[in-house]
Design an enzyme around this catalytic site. Sequence first.
Site, PDB file in Angstrom:
ATOM      1  N   HIS A   1       0.792  -1.211  -0.040  1.00  0.00           N
ATOM      2  CA  HIS A   1      -0.065   0.187  -0.039  1.00  0.00           C
ATOM      3  C   HIS A   1       0.956   1.188  -0.243  1.00  0.00           C
ATOM      4  O   HIS A   1       0.515   2.254   0.359  1.00  0.00           O
ATOM      5  CB  HIS A   1      -1.030  -0.007   1.217  1.00  0.00           C
ATOM      6  CG  HIS A   1      -2.176  -0.962   0.832  1.00  0.00           C
ATOM      7  ND1 HIS A   1      -3.341  -0.657   0.506  1.00  0.00           N
ATOM      8  CD2 HIS A   1      -2.179  -2.369   1.180  1.00  0.00           C
ATOM      9  CE1 HIS A   1      -3.984  -1.826   0.489  1.00  0.00           C
ATOM     10  NE2 HIS A   1      -3.277  -2.823   0.871  1.00  0.00           N
TER      11      HIS A   1
ATOM     12  N   ASP B   1       2.395   1.907  -2.976  1.00  0.00           N
ATOM     13  CA  ASP B   1       2.366   2.149  -4.470  1.00  0.00           C
ATOM     14  C   ASP B   1       1.573   3.609  -4.729  1.00  0.00           C
ATOM     15  O   ASP B   1       2.050   4.557  -5.541  1.00  0.00           O
ATOM     16  CB  ASP B   1       2.240   1.171  -5.331  1.00  0.00           C
ATOM     17  CG  ASP B   1       0.964   0.499  -5.243  1.00  0.00           C
ATOM     18  OD1 ASP B   1       0.153   0.874  -4.512  1.00  0.00           O
ATOM     19  OD2 ASP B   1       0.607  -0.102  -6.247  1.00  0.00           O
TER      20      ASP B   1
ATOM     21  N   GLY C   1      -7.547 -14.941  -7.491  1.00  0.00           N
ATOM     22  CA  GLY C   1      -8.443 -14.674  -6.319  1.00  0.00           C
ATOM     23  C   GLY C   1      -7.263 -14.734  -5.299  1.00  0.00           C
ATOM     24  O   GLY C   1      -7.983 -14.886  -3.961  1.00  0.00           O
TER      25      GLY C   1
ATOM     26  N   GLY D   1      -4.221 -13.229  -4.799  1.00  0.00           N
ATOM     27  CA  GLY D   1      -3.677 -11.785  -4.491  1.00  0.00           C
ATOM     28  C   GLY D   1      -2.182 -12.237  -5.119  1.00  0.00           C
ATOM     29  O   GLY D   1      -1.339 -11.370  -4.724  1.00  0.00           O
TER      30      GLY D   1
ATOM     31  N   SER E   1      -1.742 -11.337  -8.494  1.00  0.00           N
ATOM     32  CA  SER E   1      -1.934 -10.621  -9.585  1.00  0.00           C
ATOM     33  C   SER E   1      -2.279 -11.344 -10.897  1.00  0.00           C
ATOM     34  O   SER E   1      -1.937 -11.035 -11.962  1.00  0.00           O
ATOM     35  CB  SER E   1      -0.601  -9.669  -9.716  1.00  0.00           C
ATOM     36  OG  SER E   1      -0.520  -8.629  -8.906  1.00  0.00           O
ATOM     37  N   SER E   2      -3.286 -12.140 -10.933  1.00  0.00           N
ATOM     38  CA  SER E   2      -3.896 -12.821 -12.176  1.00  0.00           C
ATOM     39  C   SER E   2      -4.330 -11.706 -13.182  1.00  0.00           C
ATOM     40  O   SER E   2      -4.149 -11.989 -14.302  1.00  0.00           O
ATOM     41  CB  SER E   2      -4.956 -13.921 -11.854  1.00  0.00           C
ATOM     42  OG  SER E   2      -5.943 -13.243 -11.164  1.00  0.00           O
TER      43      SER E   2
ATOM     44  N   ASP F   1       1.832  -3.835  -9.462  1.00  0.00           N
ATOM     45  CA  ASP F   1       1.625  -4.985 -10.087  1.00  0.00           C
ATOM     46  C   ASP F   1       1.773  -5.239 -11.624  1.00  0.00           C
ATOM     47  O   ASP F   1       2.820  -6.161 -11.938  1.00  0.00           O
ATOM     48  CB  ASP F   1       0.168  -5.466  -9.888  1.00  0.00           C
ATOM     49  CG  ASP F   1      -0.099  -5.783  -8.178  1.00  0.00           C
ATOM     50  OD1 ASP F   1       0.610  -5.739  -7.687  1.00  0.00           O
ATOM     51  OD2 ASP F   1      -1.422  -5.750  -8.000  1.00  0.00           O
TER      52      ASP F   1
ATOM     53  N   TYR G   1      -9.992  -1.730   0.281  1.00  0.00           N
ATOM     54  CA  TYR G   1      -8.887  -1.054  -0.470  1.00  0.00           C
ATOM     55  C   TYR G   1      -9.125   0.348  -0.733  1.00  0.00           C
ATOM     56  O   TYR G   1      -8.115   1.282  -0.504  1.00  0.00           O
ATOM     57  CB  TYR G   1      -8.557  -1.869  -1.552  1.00  0.00           C
ATOM     58  CG  TYR G   1      -7.222  -1.752  -2.539  1.00  0.00           C
ATOM     59  CD1 TYR G   1      -5.845  -2.030  -2.401  1.00  0.00           C
ATOM     60  CD2 TYR G   1      -7.205  -0.390  -3.376  1.00  0.00           C
ATOM     61  CE1 TYR G   1      -4.925  -1.672  -3.037  1.00  0.00           C
ATOM     62  CE2 TYR G   1      -6.054  -0.163  -3.998  1.00  0.00           C
ATOM     63  CZ  TYR G   1      -5.070  -0.560  -3.722  1.00  0.00           C
ATOM     64  OH  TYR G   1      -3.968  -0.438  -4.575  1.00  0.00           O
TER      65      TYR G   1
HETATM   66  C1  GAF Z   1      -2.768  -4.647  -4.998  1.00  0.00           C
HETATM   67  C2  GAF Z   1      -2.681  -3.310  -6.110  1.00  0.00           C
HETATM   68  F1  GAF Z   1      -3.153  -3.803  -7.148  1.00  0.00           F
HETATM   69  C3  GAF Z   1      -1.444  -2.759  -5.830  1.00  0.00           C
HETATM   70  O1  GAF Z   1      -1.420  -1.620  -6.757  1.00  0.00           O
HETATM   71  C4  GAF Z   1      -0.997  -2.565  -4.199  1.00  0.00           C
HETATM   72  O2  GAF Z   1      -1.506  -1.332  -3.962  1.00  0.00           O
HETATM   73  C5  GAF Z   1      -1.315  -3.690  -3.641  1.00  0.00           C
HETATM   74  O3  GAF Z   1      -2.488  -4.270  -3.471  1.00  0.00           O
HETATM   75  C6  GAF Z   1      -0.822  -3.246  -2.142  1.00  0.00           C
HETATM   76  O4  GAF Z   1       0.501  -3.063  -2.052  1.00  0.00           O
HETATM   77  O5  GAF Z   1      -2.129  -5.565  -5.527  1.00  0.00           O
END
Ligand code: GAF
Length: 393
Positions: free
Chosen positions: A45, A47, A133, A135, A137-138, A183, A235
């Site tokens: 969190h 980025d 799902g 986490g 980054s699919s 990601d 988020y």
């Molecule tokens: C998710 C988001 F897609 C990223 O951009 C980042 O904020 C992350 O959560 C938390 O670090 O993967």
Amino acid sequence: MSTPVVGEGRDDVADRAGAGFRQRYGTEPAGRWAAPGRVNLIGEHTDYNDGFVLPFALPLRTVVAAAPGPDGRWTVWSELDDEPVEFGAAEADEPGRVDGWAAYVAGVVWALRAAGLDVPGARLAIASDVPVGSGLSSSAAIESAVLAALVDLGGLDLPAERRPRLAQRAENDYVGAPTGIMDQSAVIRGLQGHALFLDCRTEEVEQIPFDPAAAGLAVLVVDSRAPHRHADGEYAARRKSCERAAATLGVAALRDVPTADLDAALARLDDDETRRRVRHVVTEDQRVLDTVALLRAGRVREIGPLLTASHASMRDDFEITVPEVDTAVEAALAAGAHGARMTGGGFGGCVLALLDADAADTVADAVAAAYAERGFAAPGTLTVQPAGGATRL
Ligand code: GAF
């Protein structure tokens, strides 16, 4: 339990994409493009606060087999859903018109067109080893593989360093998820044997050698299998709270609060929750910098406490962990891991643990036992090494 090593059988997914293409369209694809999933070693969190992150690409990949299509339209088939989705420029130009998994594809077409690029119509077939799902980054993997395919098919001029922002726009503005740049950067710019040190404000990157095996270590990824609970709304709420705090403090983003000024900054905020959110972001940025410094010095094992401190900060200050991930971290540490933390956006997803290479099975067994004791669904475990980013195969 024997902990599988990711990357074995990695050709299968490319074969599946090619076979899917031939079966669906009755012809050979012009090519196949792959993009990996990712884990984030540290920097959560940060980025969207213009800060620092240190993710790496995984040897789990999404592969798109593609060829130019007729009539400037796009047809997409995925092994996840037997029904293909077809759309034209009208649907691609209106965010929301294509939904479900195909929105990630239409979003890329939209973002390319919005950037003034002449996207060719195409037929695509998608196969993936990146779990949805979890986490990992699919969504960035599918966006980045489709982007690579369309850029090559159209002979478009889009250098690698511009691609993450474009794929992020697909996700932010077409799909509607207010995520940051991490990601897509990891998935596109990842390099085998390295973690990607990214300054999310300038988008400058430094490839940091990260070879746990050479140091006698391993990274164990535990899929918590926790159902994502309100992840999207939470988020967005965290992001808003950080932006409000930055405005109160008179800075462009929380990245602009130096660690040395943290206490003074906290004293200017009037509610405890916001103070904790800010403390997480500012200390997490510092932990990324400290981790990079240790890795540059070859002191890999010593990053463990930083990983564990990151987890505590996410649990207590940013409040994005859930009992399953806390249990996995505690069990991994109790079984001898040098450090462990949740990775990714939170409210479920995966935990990563840094451990001695020969401890992977012991730690995986300990996590599984802790899960069984609490009545959680059995976790998935894999050891991983940093892999390369999106590429044509
Ligand atoms: C998710 C988001 F897609 C990223 O951009 C980042 O904020 C992350 O959560 C938390 O670090 O993967």
